[in-house]
Design a protein around this motif. Sequence first.
Motif, PDB file in Angstrom:
ATOM      1  N   PRO A  21      29.420 -64.691  30.521  1.00 28.42           N
ATOM      2  CA  PRO A  21      28.182 -64.663  29.663  1.00 28.42           C
ATOM      3  C   PRO A  21      27.898 -66.058  29.226  1.00 28.42           C
ATOM      4  CG  PRO A  21      29.457 -62.549  29.420  1.00 28.42           C
ATOM      5  CD  PRO A  21      30.332 -63.697  30.140  1.00 28.42           C
ATOM      6  N   GLU A  22      26.682 -66.484  29.410  1.00 35.47           N
ATOM      7  CA  GLU A  22      25.993 -67.572  28.721  1.00 35.47           C
ATOM      8  C   GLU A  22      26.899 -68.869  29.070  1.00 35.47           C
ATOM      9  OE1 GLU A  22      26.009 -67.171  24.372  1.00 35.47           O
ATOM     10  OE2 GLU A  22      24.709 -65.415  24.492  1.00 35.47           O
ATOM     11  N   GLY A  23      27.416 -69.018  30.499  1.00 35.97           N
ATOM     12  CA  GLY A  23      27.933 -70.009  30.855  1.00 35.97           C
ATOM     13  C   GLY A  23      29.215 -70.457  30.262  1.00 35.97           C
ATOM     14  N   GLY A 235      38.329 -74.686  32.832  1.00 33.56           N
ATOM     15  CA  GLY A 235      37.198 -74.165  33.156  1.00 33.56           C
ATOM     16  C   GLY A 235      37.372 -72.926  34.028  1.00 33.56           C
ATOM     17  N   GLY A 236      36.473 -71.638  34.046  1.00 34.90           N
ATOM     18  CA  GLY A 236      36.445 -70.764  34.899  1.00 34.90           C
ATOM     19  C   GLY A 236      37.891 -69.721  34.916  1.00 34.90           C
ATOM     20  N   GLY A 237      38.420 -69.685  33.921  1.00 32.42           N
ATOM     21  CA  GLY A 237      39.602 -68.648  33.709  1.00 32.42           C
ATOM     22  C   GLY A 237      39.524 -67.590  32.572  1.00 32.42           C
ATOM     23  N   VAL A 265      37.908 -71.058  17.750  1.00 32.36           N
ATOM     24  CA  VAL A 265      36.236 -71.057  17.368  1.00 32.36           C
ATOM     25  C   VAL A 265      35.897 -72.614  17.197  1.00 32.36           C
ATOM     26  CG1 VAL A 265      36.638 -68.908  16.367  1.00 32.36           C
ATOM     27  CG2 VAL A 265      37.116 -70.863  14.741  1.00 32.36           C
ATOM     28  N   ALA A 266      36.600 -73.399  17.242  1.00 30.43           N
ATOM     29  CA  ALA A 266      36.141 -74.840  17.070  1.00 30.43           C
ATOM     30  C   ALA A 266      35.547 -75.474  18.185  1.00 30.43           C
ATOM     31  CB  ALA A 266      37.412 -75.886  16.445  1.00 30.43           C
ATOM     32  N   HIS A 267      35.744 -74.546  19.433  1.00 34.27           N
ATOM     33  CA  HIS A 267      35.191 -74.828  20.884  1.00 34.27           C
ATOM     34  C   HIS A 267      33.998 -74.146  21.027  1.00 34.27           C
ATOM     35  CE1 HIS A 267      39.427 -76.567  20.933  1.00 34.27           C
ATOM     36  NE2 HIS A 267      39.011 -77.357  21.908  1.00 34.27           N
ATOM     37  N   GLU A 268      33.214 -74.804  21.618  1.00 36.93           N
ATOM     38  CA  GLU A 268      32.010 -74.215  22.345  1.00 36.93           C
ATOM     39  C   GLU A 268      32.340 -73.548  23.554  1.00 36.93           C
ATOM     40  OE1 GLU A 268      28.901 -77.301  22.377  1.00 36.93           O
ATOM     41  OE2 GLU A 268      28.754 -77.350  20.155  1.00 36.93           O
ATOM     42  N   ASP A 269      31.347 -72.997  23.910  1.00 40.74           N
ATOM     43  CA  ASP A 269      31.292 -72.099  25.369  1.00 40.74           C
ATOM     44  C   ASP A 269      32.771 -71.306  25.529  1.00 40.74           C
ATOM     45  OD1 ASP A 269      29.027 -73.439  25.911  1.00 40.74           O
ATOM     46  OD2 ASP A 269      29.993 -75.218  26.456  1.00 40.74           O
ATOM     47  N   VAL A 270      33.014 -70.629  24.459  1.00 40.44           N
ATOM     48  CA  VAL A 270      34.349 -69.826  24.941  1.00 40.44           C
ATOM     49  C   VAL A 270      33.553 -68.638  24.480  1.00 40.44           C
ATOM     50  CG1 VAL A 270      36.694 -69.357  23.863  1.00 40.44           C
ATOM     51  CG2 VAL A 270      35.913 -71.826  23.964  1.00 40.44           C
ATOM     52  N   TRP A 271      33.801 -67.566  25.368  1.00 36.32           N
ATOM     53  CA  TRP A 271      33.636 -65.934  25.239  1.00 36.32           C
ATOM     54  C   TRP A 271      34.973 -65.179  24.767  1.00 36.32           C
ATOM     55  CZ3 TRP A 271      33.410 -61.900  29.274  1.00 36.32           C
ATOM     56  CH2 TRP A 271      32.856 -60.697  28.798  1.00 36.32           C
ATOM     57  N   ALA A 276      37.375 -54.062  27.685  1.00 36.37           N
ATOM     58  CA  ALA A 276      36.313 -53.397  28.488  1.00 36.37           C
ATOM     59  C   ALA A 276      35.287 -54.277  28.729  1.00 36.37           C
ATOM     60  CB  ALA A 276      36.020 -52.324  27.492  1.00 36.37           C
ATOM     61  N   ALA A 277      34.937 -55.259  27.777  1.00 40.72           N
ATOM     62  CA  ALA A 277      33.756 -56.071  28.227  1.00 40.72           C
ATOM     63  C   ALA A 277      33.843 -57.035  29.395  1.00 40.72           C
ATOM     64  CB  ALA A 277      33.311 -57.052  27.098  1.00 40.72           C
ATOM     65  N   VAL A 278      35.407 -57.568  29.407  1.00 34.08           N
ATOM     66  CA  VAL A 278      35.550 -58.036  30.876  1.00 34.08           C
ATOM     67  C   VAL A 278      35.570 -57.241  31.883  1.00 34.08           C
ATOM     68  CG1 VAL A 278      37.320 -59.286  31.939  1.00 34.08           C
ATOM     69  CG2 VAL A 278      36.934 -59.721  29.527  1.00 34.08           C
ATOM     70  N   ALA A 279      35.972 -55.878  31.902  1.00 31.02           N
ATOM     71  CA  ALA A 279      35.797 -55.042  33.171  1.00 31.02           C
ATOM     72  C   ALA A 279      34.312 -54.839  33.337  1.00 31.02           C
ATOM     73  CB  ALA A 279      36.475 -53.769  32.604  1.00 31.02           C
ATOM     74  N   ARG A 280      33.450 -54.657  32.356  1.00 31.07           N
ATOM     75  CA  ARG A 280      32.079 -54.403  32.527  1.00 31.07           C
ATOM     76  C   ARG A 280      31.469 -55.574  33.323  1.00 31.07           C
ATOM     77  NH1 ARG A 280      32.339 -51.830  27.630  1.00 31.07           N
ATOM     78  NH2 ARG A 280      31.568 -53.550  26.455  1.00 31.07           N
ATOM     79  N   HIS A 281      31.799 -56.884  32.597  1.00 32.43           N
ATOM     80  CA  HIS A 281      31.114 -57.935  33.392  1.00 32.43           C
ATOM     81  C   HIS A 281      31.562 -58.106  34.821  1.00 32.43           C
ATOM     82  CE1 HIS A 281      30.105 -62.215  33.646  1.00 32.43           C
ATOM     83  NE2 HIS A 281      31.201 -62.477  34.226  1.00 32.43           N
ATOM     84  N   TRP A 282      33.020 -57.758  35.065  1.00 32.07           N
ATOM     85  CA  TRP A 282      33.600 -57.940  36.650  1.00 32.07           C
ATOM     86  C   TRP A 282      32.701 -56.922  37.545  1.00 32.07           C
ATOM     87  CZ3 TRP A 282      35.582 -62.495  36.913  1.00 32.07           C
ATOM     88  CH2 TRP A 282      36.296 -62.746  38.036  1.00 32.07           C
ATOM     89  N   ARG A 283      32.511 -55.677  37.063  1.00 34.85           N
ATOM     90  CA  ARG A 283      31.848 -54.866  37.904  1.00 34.85           C
ATOM     91  C   ARG A 283      30.291 -55.255  38.138  1.00 34.85           C
ATOM     92  NH1 ARG A 283      34.552 -51.088  34.584  1.00 34.85           N
ATOM     93  NH2 ARG A 283      32.406 -50.915  33.065  1.00 34.85           N
ATOM     94  N   GLU A 284      29.782 -55.887  37.308  1.00 34.95           N
ATOM     95  CA  GLU A 284      28.312 -56.177  37.192  1.00 34.95           C
ATOM     96  C   GLU A 284      28.383 -57.466  38.224  1.00 34.95           C
ATOM     97  OE1 GLU A 284      27.049 -56.580  33.443  1.00 34.95           O
ATOM     98  OE2 GLU A 284      27.033 -54.543  32.858  1.00 34.95           O
ATOM     99  N   GLU A 285      29.183 -58.445  37.908  1.00 36.15           N
ATOM    100  CA  GLU A 285      28.832 -59.822  38.656  1.00 36.15           C
ATOM    101  C   GLU A 285      29.802 -59.955  39.751  1.00 36.15           C
ATOM    102  OE1 GLU A 285      26.954 -62.547  37.676  1.00 36.15           O
ATOM    103  OE2 GLU A 285      25.895 -61.150  36.152  1.00 36.15           O
ATOM    104  N   HIS A 286      30.751 -59.087  39.771  1.00 36.03           N
ATOM    105  CA  HIS A 286      31.836 -59.302  41.176  1.00 36.03           C
ATOM    106  C   HIS A 286      32.162 -58.047  41.552  1.00 36.03           C
ATOM    107  CE1 HIS A 286      32.281 -63.492  39.900  1.00 36.03           C
ATOM    108  NE2 HIS A 286      32.257 -63.082  38.667  1.00 36.03           N
ATOM    109  N   ALA A 287      30.961 -57.161  42.052  1.00 31.78           N
ATOM    110  CA  ALA A 287      31.244 -55.772  42.367  1.00 31.78           C
ATOM    111  C   ALA A 287      32.140 -55.882  43.716  1.00 31.78           C
ATOM    112  CB  ALA A 287      29.807 -55.322  42.604  1.00 31.78           C
ATOM    113  N   PRO A 288      33.058 -54.875  43.938  1.00 33.29           N
ATOM    114  CA  PRO A 288      33.864 -55.049  45.100  1.00 33.29           C
ATOM    115  C   PRO A 288      33.104 -54.878  46.430  1.00 33.29           C
ATOM    116  CG  PRO A 288      33.987 -52.507  44.058  1.00 33.29           C
ATOM    117  CD  PRO A 288      33.389 -53.846  43.095  1.00 33.29           C
TER     118      PRO A 288
END
Length: 288
Positions: A21-23, A235-237, A265-271, A276-288
């Motif tokens: 989310p949010e890059g 990036g991307g992990g 928290v001192a770094h930007e662009d960290v989620w 459970a949120a990771v699971a929801r994201h993966w189902r939405e963005e990387h559906a099997p």
Amino acid sequence: MVGAERDLVGYGRDRPDPRWPEGARLAVNIAVSVEEGAERGEWPLTDAGAAGGDVPGRDLAAESMMDYGSRVGFWRVHRLLTERGLPATLSACALALEANPLIAPAARSAGWDLMAHGLGFDKHYLMDVDEERAAITAAVASLTRSWGAPPEGWYCRYAPSAQTRRLLVEHGLAYDSDAYDDELPYWVAVAGQRHLVIPHTFSNNDNKYAKGWWSTSEDAFVYLRDAFDVLYAEGGGMLVVSVHPRLTGHPARAAGLARFLDHVVAHEDVWVTTRAAVARHWREEHAP
């Protein structure tokens, strides 16, 4: 089935863009393992080391060290996270939440999610299929009562059996974390359907204190900071960190967790997120 066919290839060189989310460059999930009160005579990870190996019956010293995590350590870890506005995943044994009914509502009100960590200190890899099915059923029922909603995911204490994943699918669990083989979620085929795996960690795990591999909070901070910095640069992990209140909850060790959280928290662009949120994201963005 877990372990029936090993996949040593995974994503290989061409790892997918997780599209966090949010890059965000990196997803961070902190699992707080609440197990106090769920041990059943089995020697647990405590500061005693192997000192109590010859105690006949209950090891009252080890139990007291476990109790510290429930009475004191959890609240210190909870405070360090909530002061920084960071969510976490409560990886809880069902009997532990029954033993301390204050933990579940505190975690839920802080925006944490719940991952089932078994009924107690159960060795799923030694159970037959009926025993294991009953253990999963009992754990999910108990956790649902304690939390107010069923857990979305599951993580065995140490190792699953060959049938664990199939039984979890039977119970409707959305994902499991009974894997240590990747830094991104992935899909597997189970009982004719696709099932999500979100790997856990024994690397970024404070069980190294109890094993003597970390001695001070500086050891933990440097280890976790370096893991974060490498993944952030790539990036991307996804960085998973596991802490136990009976270990990291002590003041001298909590200092290392505090420094690590401040580094994050001192770094930007960290989620910083829940599993459970990771699971929801993966189902939405990387559906099997």
